[in-house]
Design a protein around this motif. Structure first.
Motif, PDB file in Angstrom:
ATOM      1  N   ASP A 277     -38.665   3.969  35.024  1.00 15.13           N
ATOM      2  CA  ASP A 277     -38.177   3.553  33.710  1.00 15.13           C
ATOM      3  C   ASP A 277     -37.394   4.727  33.136  1.00 15.13           C
ATOM      4  O   ASP A 277     -37.983   5.762  32.788  1.00 15.13           O
ATOM      5  N   ALA A 278     -36.086   4.629  33.060  1.00 13.14           N
ATOM      6  CA  ALA A 278     -35.276   5.689  32.466  1.00 13.14           C
ATOM      7  C   ALA A 278     -35.363   5.613  30.942  1.00 13.14           C
ATOM      8  O   ALA A 278     -35.688   4.565  30.376  1.00 13.14           O
ATOM      9  N   PRO A 279     -35.064   6.698  30.240  1.00  5.91           N
ATOM     10  CA  PRO A 279     -35.065   6.654  28.775  1.00  5.91           C
ATOM     11  C   PRO A 279     -34.213   5.522  28.208  1.00  5.91           C
ATOM     12  O   PRO A 279     -34.562   4.930  27.191  1.00  5.91           O
ATOM     13  N   LEU A 280     -33.102   5.190  28.879  1.00  7.11           N
ATOM     14  CA  LEU A 280     -32.213   4.127  28.398  1.00  7.11           C
ATOM     15  C   LEU A 280     -32.897   2.758  28.374  1.00  7.11           C
ATOM     16  O   LEU A 280     -32.473   1.863  27.641  1.00  7.11           O
TER      17      LEU A 280
ATOM     18  N   GLY B 116     -27.769   2.991  34.952  1.00 10.65           N
ATOM     19  CA  GLY B 116     -28.953   2.178  35.216  1.00 10.65           C
ATOM     20  C   GLY B 116     -30.091   2.462  34.250  1.00 10.65           C
ATOM     21  O   GLY B 116     -30.277   3.589  33.779  1.00 10.65           O
ATOM     22  N   THR B 117     -30.879   1.437  33.959  1.00 10.39           N
ATOM     23  CA  THR B 117     -32.053   1.603  33.091  1.00 10.39           C
ATOM     24  C   THR B 117     -33.289   1.986  33.889  1.00 10.39           C
ATOM     25  O   THR B 117     -34.365   2.210  33.324  1.00 10.39           O
TER      26      THR B 117
ATOM     27  N   ASN C 286     -30.902   8.765  28.221  1.00 10.13           N
ATOM     28  CA  ASN C 286     -30.370   9.021  29.552  1.00 10.13           C
ATOM     29  C   ASN C 286     -30.526   7.802  30.457  1.00 10.13           C
ATOM     30  O   ASN C 286     -31.600   7.184  30.507  1.00 10.13           O
ATOM     31  N   ALA C 287     -29.462   7.459  31.150  1.00  9.07           N
ATOM     32  CA  ALA C 287     -29.550   6.454  32.212  1.00  9.07           C
ATOM     33  C   ALA C 287     -30.254   7.079  33.412  1.00  9.07           C
ATOM     34  O   ALA C 287     -30.470   8.295  33.463  1.00  9.07           O
TER      35      ALA C 287
END
Length: 271
Positions: A98-101, A260-261, A108-109
């Protein structure tokens, strides 16, 4: 330039290359007999490497219940001399990042996650006993404090992982725990999440379930606290019962598709 000058210049370059390779070979030989000091991480070594990644296919459980991956064979060895599959993958399928985005407007992606955070001290908080009694169990501040009392402070850049025992349930309906209205599986309590943000240098958290938040959550409060802080999450991590509570190093093979997320990741622990 005259012919003899050209020949001499070539000879000088060849000599330089021979000297370079001679020095390199000598250094390699010296390293082999122990006269060159290896970097600390290599010198210390590890006893084993543990795969922390589930093998997934269209039957692997997903948060929304729909298959997370489709595979179509475009070429096969019998007819084409090689095999090639075309994949269609939900970013949040299987063992994944799970990215911050994922839960912020401008975090961040996945391709922007600092590579320095993808090699992390692993801290495993074991709540399997209480999760067996209550599928909605959560990692609480008391669980974090108990880990610290036994193992010391959580290291900077650490990945703090919840071991609930859910990794053994992926082939069963119990993994999602859907009762017709809500899902039931463990996760991180918001108070433990805030404690990790405010009092430690941890940069990632991991769960052996479908979500950082426990199953019944309707507000994703842990996601909304953790990810916008610039940290990232790992969901559906495998084999936490096979690594020590402290001392292992997690290597996180995060995907790197632009914008990307998150995405499926190959993760392993050096023990």
């Amino acid at each position: 330039m005259c012919d003899i000058c050209v020949m001499n210049a070539v000879k000088e370059r060849m000599l330089s290359r021979r000297q370079f390779f001679s020095v390199s070979a000598a250094a390699g030989a010296a390293a082999a007999v122990g006269t060159v000091t290896a970097p600390p991480a290599l010198a210390d070594g590890h006893a084993s490497v543990e795969d922390m990644t589930h093998t997934y296919d269209a039957d692997f459980p997903t948060y929304f219940g729909a298959p997370g991956i489709e595979m179509e064979q475009k070429f096969n060895f019998a007819e084409n001399g090689f095999n090639l599959m075309q994949l269609s993958v939900n970013e949040h399928t299987g063992t994944h990042i799970d990215a911050p985005l994922h839960f912020s407007a401008d975090g961040n992606a996945v391709d922007e996650i600092p590579v320095s955070t993808l090699v992390a001290p692993l801290c495993v908080i074991d709540i399997a006993a209480k999760a067996e009694a209550d599928p909605d169990a959560q990692v609480t501040p008391d669980d974090v404090k108990a880990w610290m009392a036994s193992h010391g402070d959580i290291p900077d850049n650490a990945c703090v992982a919840m071991h609930s025992g859910w990794g053994e349930k992926t082939a069963t309906d119990s993994y999602r725990g859907f009762d017709g209205e809500k899902m039931h599986f463990p996760g991180f309590h918001i108070e433990a999440t805030q404690m990790l943000i405010e009092e430690t240098g941890a940069q990632s958290m991991a769960v052996d379930t479908l979500s950082l938040d426990h199953g019944p959550s309707a507000d994703f409060v842990t996601h909304y606290a953790w990810l916008p802080s610039g940290r990232f999450g790992i969901e559906n991590i495998a084999n936490l019962g096979s690594v020590p509570a402290a001392g292992a190093t997690l290597v996180i093979g995060a995907p790197k598709h632009r914008g990307g997320t998150g995405g499926p990741a190959r993760i392993f622990a050096m023990v």
